[in-house]
Design a protein around this motif. Structure first.
Motif, PDB file in Angstrom:
ATOM      1  N   ARG B  30       0.768  -1.188  -0.002  1.00 25.78           N
ATOM      2  CA  ARG B  30      -0.083  -0.085  -0.040  1.00 25.78           C
ATOM      3  C   ARG B  30       0.866   1.309  -0.061  1.00 25.78           C
ATOM      4  N   GLN B  31       1.917   1.276   0.715  1.00 19.02           N
ATOM      5  CA  GLN B  31       2.867   2.520   0.882  1.00 19.02           C
ATOM      6  C   GLN B  31       3.400   2.666  -0.537  1.00 19.02           C
ATOM      7  N   ASP B  32       3.932   1.439  -1.165  1.00 17.75           N
ATOM      8  CA  ASP B  32       4.418   1.727  -2.310  1.00 17.75           C
ATOM      9  C   ASP B  32       3.507   2.040  -3.515  1.00 17.75           C
ATOM     10  N   ALA B  33       2.160   1.802  -3.351  1.00 22.33           N
ATOM     11  CA  ALA B  33       1.318   2.420  -4.343  1.00 22.33           C
ATOM     12  C   ALA B  33       0.968   3.798  -4.167  1.00 22.33           C
ATOM     13  N   ALA B  34       0.915   4.160  -2.867  1.00 26.14           N
ATOM     14  CA  ALA B  34       0.773   5.454  -2.404  1.00 26.14           C
ATOM     15  C   ALA B  34       1.687   6.455  -2.908  1.00 26.14           C
ATOM     16  N   ASP B  35       2.975   5.987  -2.551  1.00 27.14           N
ATOM     17  CA  ASP B  35       4.201   6.794  -3.211  1.00 27.14           C
ATOM     18  C   ASP B  35       3.820   6.942  -4.806  1.00 27.14           C
ATOM     19  N   SER B  36       3.633   5.808  -5.579  1.00 29.52           N
ATOM     20  CA  SER B  36       3.453   5.890  -7.215  1.00 29.52           C
ATOM     21  C   SER B  36       2.359   6.860  -7.519  1.00 29.52           C
ATOM     22  N   PHE B  37       1.404   6.887  -6.698  1.00 32.34           N
ATOM     23  CA  PHE B  37       0.258   7.670  -6.936  1.00 32.34           C
ATOM     24  C   PHE B  37       0.606   9.043  -6.744  1.00 32.34           C
ATOM     25  N   ALA B  38       1.405   9.298  -5.974  1.00 35.61           N
ATOM     26  CA  ALA B  38       1.903  10.880  -5.590  1.00 35.61           C
ATOM     27  C   ALA B  38       2.642  11.095  -6.666  1.00 35.61           C
ATOM     28  N   ALA B  39       3.549  10.344  -7.113  1.00 40.66           N
ATOM     29  CA  ALA B  39       4.705  10.650  -8.182  1.00 40.66           C
ATOM     30  C   ALA B  39       3.867  10.695  -9.697  1.00 40.66           C
ATOM     31  N   LEU B  40       2.733  10.110  -9.600  1.00 39.05           N
ATOM     32  CA  LEU B  40       2.259  10.131 -11.210  1.00 39.05           C
ATOM     33  C   LEU B  40       1.164  10.998 -11.391  1.00 39.05           C
ATOM     34  N   ASP B  41       1.113  11.613 -12.544  1.00 43.18           N
ATOM     35  CA  ASP B  41       0.104  12.689 -12.701  1.00 43.18           C
ATOM     36  C   ASP B  41      -1.343  12.095 -12.980  1.00 43.18           C
ATOM     37  N   VAL B  42      -2.252  12.815 -12.374  1.00 42.05           N
ATOM     38  CA  VAL B  42      -3.790  12.215 -12.827  1.00 42.05           C
ATOM     39  C   VAL B  42      -3.928  12.714 -14.521  1.00 42.05           C
ATOM     40  N   PRO B  43      -4.112  11.555 -15.288  1.00 41.58           N
ATOM     41  CA  PRO B  43      -4.077  11.974 -16.470  1.00 41.58           C
ATOM     42  C   PRO B  43      -5.215  13.129 -16.956  1.00 41.58           C
ATOM     43  N   THR B  44      -4.791  14.010 -17.766  1.00 45.38           N
ATOM     44  CA  THR B  44      -5.741  15.054 -18.464  1.00 45.38           C
ATOM     45  C   THR B  44      -5.858  14.750 -19.953  1.00 45.38           C
ATOM     46  N   ILE B  45      -6.741  15.429 -20.433  1.00 46.30           N
ATOM     47  CA  ILE B  45      -7.154  15.023 -21.988  1.00 46.30           C
ATOM     48  C   ILE B  45      -5.616  15.341 -23.073  1.00 46.30           C
ATOM     49  N   ARG B  46      -4.677  15.882 -22.227  1.00 42.72           N
ATOM     50  CA  ARG B  46      -3.372  16.024 -23.108  1.00 42.72           C
ATOM     51  C   ARG B  46      -2.675  14.861 -23.169  1.00 42.72           C
ATOM     52  N   HIS B  47      -3.078  13.561 -22.156  1.00 37.96           N
ATOM     53  CA  HIS B  47      -2.602  12.246 -22.294  1.00 37.96           C
ATOM     54  C   HIS B  47      -3.188  11.429 -23.475  1.00 37.96           C
ATOM     55  N   GLU B  48      -2.407  10.893 -24.258  1.00 41.48           N
ATOM     56  CA  GLU B  48      -2.962  10.310 -25.423  1.00 41.48           C
ATOM     57  C   GLU B  48      -4.167   9.411 -25.077  1.00 41.48           C
ATOM     58  N   ASP B  49      -3.922   8.545 -24.155  1.00 39.28           N
ATOM     59  CA  ASP B  49      -4.792   7.512 -23.570  1.00 39.28           C
ATOM     60  C   ASP B  49      -6.042   8.001 -23.132  1.00 39.28           C
ATOM     61  N   TRP B  50      -6.173   9.283 -22.637  1.00 38.40           N
ATOM     62  CA  TRP B  50      -7.196  10.128 -21.878  1.00 38.40           C
ATOM     63  C   TRP B  50      -7.843  11.189 -22.833  1.00 38.40           C
ATOM     64  N   ARG B  51      -7.628  11.277 -24.226  1.00 43.63           N
ATOM     65  CA  ARG B  51      -7.827  12.278 -25.010  1.00 43.63           C
ATOM     66  C   ARG B  51      -9.374  12.920 -25.328  1.00 43.63           C
ATOM     67  N   TYR B  52     -10.241  11.706 -24.861  1.00 40.28           N
ATOM     68  CA  TYR B  52     -11.348  11.712 -25.066  1.00 40.28           C
ATOM     69  C   TYR B  52     -12.436  11.726 -23.815  1.00 40.28           C
ATOM     70  N   THR B  53     -11.569  11.573 -22.622  1.00 44.17           N
ATOM     71  CA  THR B  53     -12.023  11.471 -21.495  1.00 44.17           C
ATOM     72  C   THR B  53     -11.670  12.357 -20.354  1.00 44.17           C
ATOM     73  N   ASN B  54     -12.377  13.340 -19.987  1.00 42.37           N
ATOM     74  CA  ASN B  54     -11.685  14.430 -19.068  1.00 42.37           C
ATOM     75  C   ASN B  54     -12.170  14.236 -17.729  1.00 42.37           C
ATOM     76  N   LEU B  55     -11.109  14.076 -16.966  1.00 42.64           N
ATOM     77  CA  LEU B  55     -11.233  13.655 -15.351  1.00 42.64           C
ATOM     78  C   LEU B  55     -11.504  14.737 -14.675  1.00 42.64           C
ATOM     79  N   LYS B  56     -11.266  16.054 -14.879  1.00 40.86           N
ATOM     80  CA  LYS B  56     -11.614  17.123 -14.162  1.00 40.86           C
ATOM     81  C   LYS B  56     -12.787  17.236 -13.123  1.00 40.86           C
TER      82      LYS B  56
END
Lengths: 478, 432
Positions: B30-56
């Motif tokens: 869990r700690q490792d995953a939490a660290d990863s989450f903090a280091a990763l960006d929540v994707p925006t529509i500028r991410h290729e895999d999320w270009r049609y899905t807006n998470l705002k």
């Protein structure tokens, strides 16, 4: 297919590999605002064009090079490129006899002798040697019909209103990294205007050449078909063998006004690098056409050269009932990479688009079809058909398909299909037992595979394209 | 990274405490995953895999931490599937509800239980959990790994076959962030059938973040259906599958309701001769947004894959399909098909599709197709000429379009249940 045939395919020498020694009047390498000003000054450009270039340059400084593409390439040193290089002109030339004989010889080697073309084919050739247009033929004949066909710089001097009105109207200077760079430093190119209702009586053609060592080529082409006009334009490319990578970032803008029809065909055979993937041209081109009401823009391309081909000739179908077409054959072998395709933006009602893309990949070649079909909300009755097929010749190459299809209108009908396969042993066997050699069999299969595209090319180019394909695949697969 | 430290998701991780004491390996995970989450960006529509899905909108939600809640058998009734509820696991807001669950006597070698009850006991769990769901690369996998409360563990040992479908119901009751987790292990030549239902009982906007891992050993056969029926949910689900030699995996993803849904299905065909079928149906209306994202990775020779995804979008709904087939070097004899069809019923509906092939091997047969359009006016006309009114004709054709996906479900009870649900959707057809 056997290993020997692949090997012989891979060992094909580049037949257009030579450099001609013509003194070039060139700027030192590097890019800054004064280089942009110097290019503009050398070309005696009006103030508005210099302003436009500078706006583009300043915008370019704020942009970052894209990284989303499939091909990878070593970092380009934009300060190491010579942005202006013109063959030294001793005096104004009025006839072929006065042209530098070495230059003529160059064309001779390419098989595009100006007078031959002039006499036999009736094709008007605006030959661009490095960056300055040195020879234009048939100008007078065309001008009788009111057709303007000249180099871009001449157009700026002679028809500033037309240029100013349409320059950047299809590919704005802010469009993308390479188009913006081109907008800032473009050296020359072709300009064509067909007046209303005129059908251009001959195929127009331009041969682009990259010559001086280390010279980037930044061509800019602008074609305008006024209301009801028709033009077929051919562009063909071969480049001399060279070790260092050369950047080619051209921009082509097509404007088809109401009822206009532009057919733009390309055969590209620039130096692809040696068989270890060393050297070769980076062909990063922005091509786009806009079709107004009832107009048609048609792209046909045969891409066989360059280390990297990266372009998406596109159509903006703005007017109602407008039509866009894209026919493409791309061949990658050795370490060549291609990321090409098209964008069809349907804005007007009852707009139609067709995409036929054929990819052939061999050796370590890697190619991608990447395309966008976008149906805007107002494009009722829009229709698109896309077919993207890939043929793989060997187990180390790659073929990829990345289509994007966006439908925002319920009445639009979109179809996309793609397949990837290799030449089956059964097919080759069948042709072999009918008496064809393996080489001919393979050649026949590949020609059949590409037929839908090659048949779209004008006669003169269809011959050259078939030769090129044969050359690329000689001794192998076909 | 700095922009997201104050969003609701990061707050959920910061505020998380497990219900009971956990073994050290899980705390570390869990700690490792939490660290990863903090280091990763929540994707925006500028991410290729999320270009049609807006998470705002998701990041702006005020979400409570997951908490157990009591629900009655009557609450559960509408979501039960007649004929497929003999074995049933019910999780409410991600917490196991033993009173609503039913685990009868199982054949030898089969184990079905909530993960929470196995943490100290089940051998191999530490090495299996989170083995293929990579929380270092995917922020939502990281989020789930850091936050998951409980979930279903289904294991069939060598040669064990369980014919009865296992129904796992993940019920959400409030405006919370729920993180259920499923782990399915099918041993050599084992057979399993599984239905995951994600349902909602209230209209409170919520976020359901799920991860399912399915591992198939050589010759195993798993049929897996995922039903999404939660009108208030933003649902982001990762389904990671790894198939060994000659195994067969069939997945049906049926999105009936969600505010925003994103289903990721990643399949690794890691053994020769494996077969995988991914089918999906999206029935979108109002302002729903349903995004299906598939990766089919042909890593080994002679694998077969088949994808059929269809979406029917009405109102202002929006469907997205992105499917990628990768054929690795050496994966000779690959046969991959991919089909995506979209039916737009309204002018405000949208469909985006991105079928992709990435092929590094010549000995392959790969094809994909995509279509997008409205109902065929000729077909509507034909049905009208047979005496149906326009609405009936349209409903019948829409039903037929959608049923092409549902009819492939080989779990009879599930298929019949879905047919009934669709009859109800395209009303005016019952009894005809």
């Amino acid at each position: 297919m056997s290993n020997e045939t692949i090997q012989s395919l891979a060992d094909q020498e580049y037949k257009h590999g030579w450099t001609s020694n013509i003194d070039a009047d060139q700027l030192p390498p590097g890019l800054n605002e004064s280089v942009v000003r110097a290019i503009s000054a050398k070309k005696k450009e009006p103030e508005w064009l210099l302003e436009w270039r500078l706006k583009a340059y300043r915008h370019w400084l704020t942009m970052t090079e894209p990284t989303w593409q499939k091909p990878t390439y070593p970092k380009i040193d934009y300060q190491g490129i010579i942005y202006y290089s013109a063959p030294k002109k001793k005096k104004e030339v009025t006839s072929l006899d006065e042209v530098d004989p070495e230059l003529l010889e160059t064309f001779e080697k390419l098989g595009i002798s100006l007078d031959e073309q002039k006499r036999l084919t009736g094709v008007a050739v605006d030959a661009v040697f490095d960056s300055v247009s040195v020879k234009t033929t048939f100008r007078e004949e065309l001008s009788k019909q009111g057709i303007i066909f000249c180099s871009f710089s001449e157009a700026v001097t002679d028809h500033p209103d037309l240029v100013r009105k349409h320059l950047g109207s299809v590919v704005p200077y802010t469009d993308n990294f390479f188009a913006t760079l081109n907008s800032a430093v473009f050296s020359d190119g072709s300009f064509c205007y067909i007046p209303p209702g005129v059908r251009c009586p001959m195929e127009l053609s331009t041969y682009f050449r990259i010559n001086s060592a280390g010279t980037g080529q930044f061509e800019r082409t602008l074609l305008i078909a006024d209301e009801g006009a028709y033009v077929s334009y051919l562009e063909g490319c071969t480049a001399p063998q060279r070790d260092e990578n050369q950047l080619h970032a051209a921009v082509v803008e097509l404007v088809a006004l109401k009822g206009g029809h532009i057919k733009y065909s390309t055969v590209q055979n620039w130096y692809p690098g040696d068989k270890d993937g060393k050297g070769g041209v980076f062909n990063f081109v922005t091509k786009r056409g806009i079709a107004h009401e009832n107009a048609k823009v048609s792209w046909t391309q045969v891409e066989t050269g360059s280390a990297i081909t990266w372009k998406y000739p596109s159509c903006i179908l703005k007017g109602d009932n407008s039509v866009g077409e894209f026919y493409s054959v791309a061949v990658t072998r050795d370490y060549q990479m291609a990321d090409t395709g098209t964008k069809m933006i349907h804005i007007g009602k009852n707009t139609k688009s067709t995409i036929i893309s054929k990819g052939i990949s061999g050796g370590h070649g890697d190619q991608s079809y990447r395309g966008l079909v976008k149906i805007m909300k107002g494009a009722s009755g829009a229709r698109n058909y896309s077919a993207c097929d890939s043929l793989l010749l060997g187990d180390k190459c790659g073929a990829h398909t990345f289509p994007y299809i966006e439908s925002h209108n319920a009445s639009a009908v979109i179809e996309h299909e793609a397949s990837t396969s290799k030449i089956s042993d059964e097919q080759v066997f069948f042709l072999r037992q009918r008496g064809l050699s393996e080489e001919d069999a393979v050649s026949m299969i590949v020609n059949g595979f590409c037929k839908d595209v090659l048949s779209e090319l004008p006669m003169e180019f269809a011959v050259e394209a078939q030769k090129l394909l044969g050359l690329k695949l000689e001794g192998a697969v076909g | 990274m700095t922009t997201q430290t104050h969003n609701s998701l990061q707050l959920a991780i910061d505020g998380f405490t497990p219900q009971s004491a956990e073994p050290a390996w899980l705390s570390e995970l869990r700690q490792d995953a939490a660290d990863s989450f903090a280091a990763l960006d929540v994707p925006t529509i500028r991410h290729e895999d999320w270009r049609y899905t807006n998470l705002k909108p998701l990041l702006a939600l005020k979400l409570a931490a997951a908490a157990p809640a009591r629900i009655t058998p009557d609450d559960l009734k509408p979501w039960l599937i007649e004929g497929a509820d003999e074995i049933r696991l019910v999780f409410v807001n991600g917490f196991y509800d033993s009173t609503l669950s039913r685990i009868p006597a199982l054949p030898q070698g089969v184990l079905i239980a909530p993960i929470s009850q196995l943490l100290g006991e089940e051998e191999g769990l530490p090495s299996k959990l989170a083995r293929y769901a990579d929380h270092h690369a995917q922020p939502f996998t990281a989020l789930n790994t850091a936050l998951f409360t409980d979930g279903a563990y289904i294991r069939a040992g060598q040669n064990a076959v369980l014919e009865t479908p296992v129904h796992v119901l993940y019920v959400s009751t409030g405006g919370q962030i729920n993180a259920p987790r499923t782990l399915v292990l099918a041993g050599e030549h084992a057979g399993l059938r599984l239905v995951e239902s994600f349902v909602g009982l209230s209209g409170d906007v919520r976020f359901v973040n799920t991860v399912s891992e399915v591992m198939l050993a050589a010759g195993a056969n798993v049929r897996h259906a995922k039903l999404l029926r939660d009108t208030a949910a933003t649902h982001i689900g990762w389904n990671e599958v790894r198939q060994d030699r000659d195994s067969t995996y069939t997945h049906h993803s049926i999105s009936l309701d969600a505010q925003l849904a994103r289903h990721n299905v990643n399949v690794m065909l890691a053994g020769e001769g494996a077969t995988c079928t991914l089918n999906g149906l999206v029935l979108g209306n109002d302002t729903q947004h349903i995004d299906n994202h598939l990766i089919m990775d042909h890593m080994r020779p002679r694998c077969t894959s088949n994808q059929l995804y269809r979406s029917v979008v009405d109102g202002k709904s929006h469907s997205v399909f992105s499917g990628k087939v990768i054929v690795r070097p050496g994966a000779a004899g690959t046969d991959a098909k991919q089909q995506n069809n979209n039916l737009l019923l309204s002018d405000d509906a949208r469909a985006e599709t991105k079928p992709q092939l990435e092929i590094y091997c010549d000995e392959v047969k790969c094809a994909h197709g995509a279509t997008s359009g409205q109902l065929d006016p000729d077909a509507v006309f034909f049905l009208r000429s047979r005496g149906l009114d326009t609405r009936q004709a349209r409903n019948l054709l829409t039903y037929a379009f959608a049923n092409d996906v549902v009819e492939h479900i080989k779990m009879d009870a599930v298929r019949q249940h879905l047919e009934e649900v669709m009859h109800e959707r395209f009303h005016g057809l019952l009894g005809e």
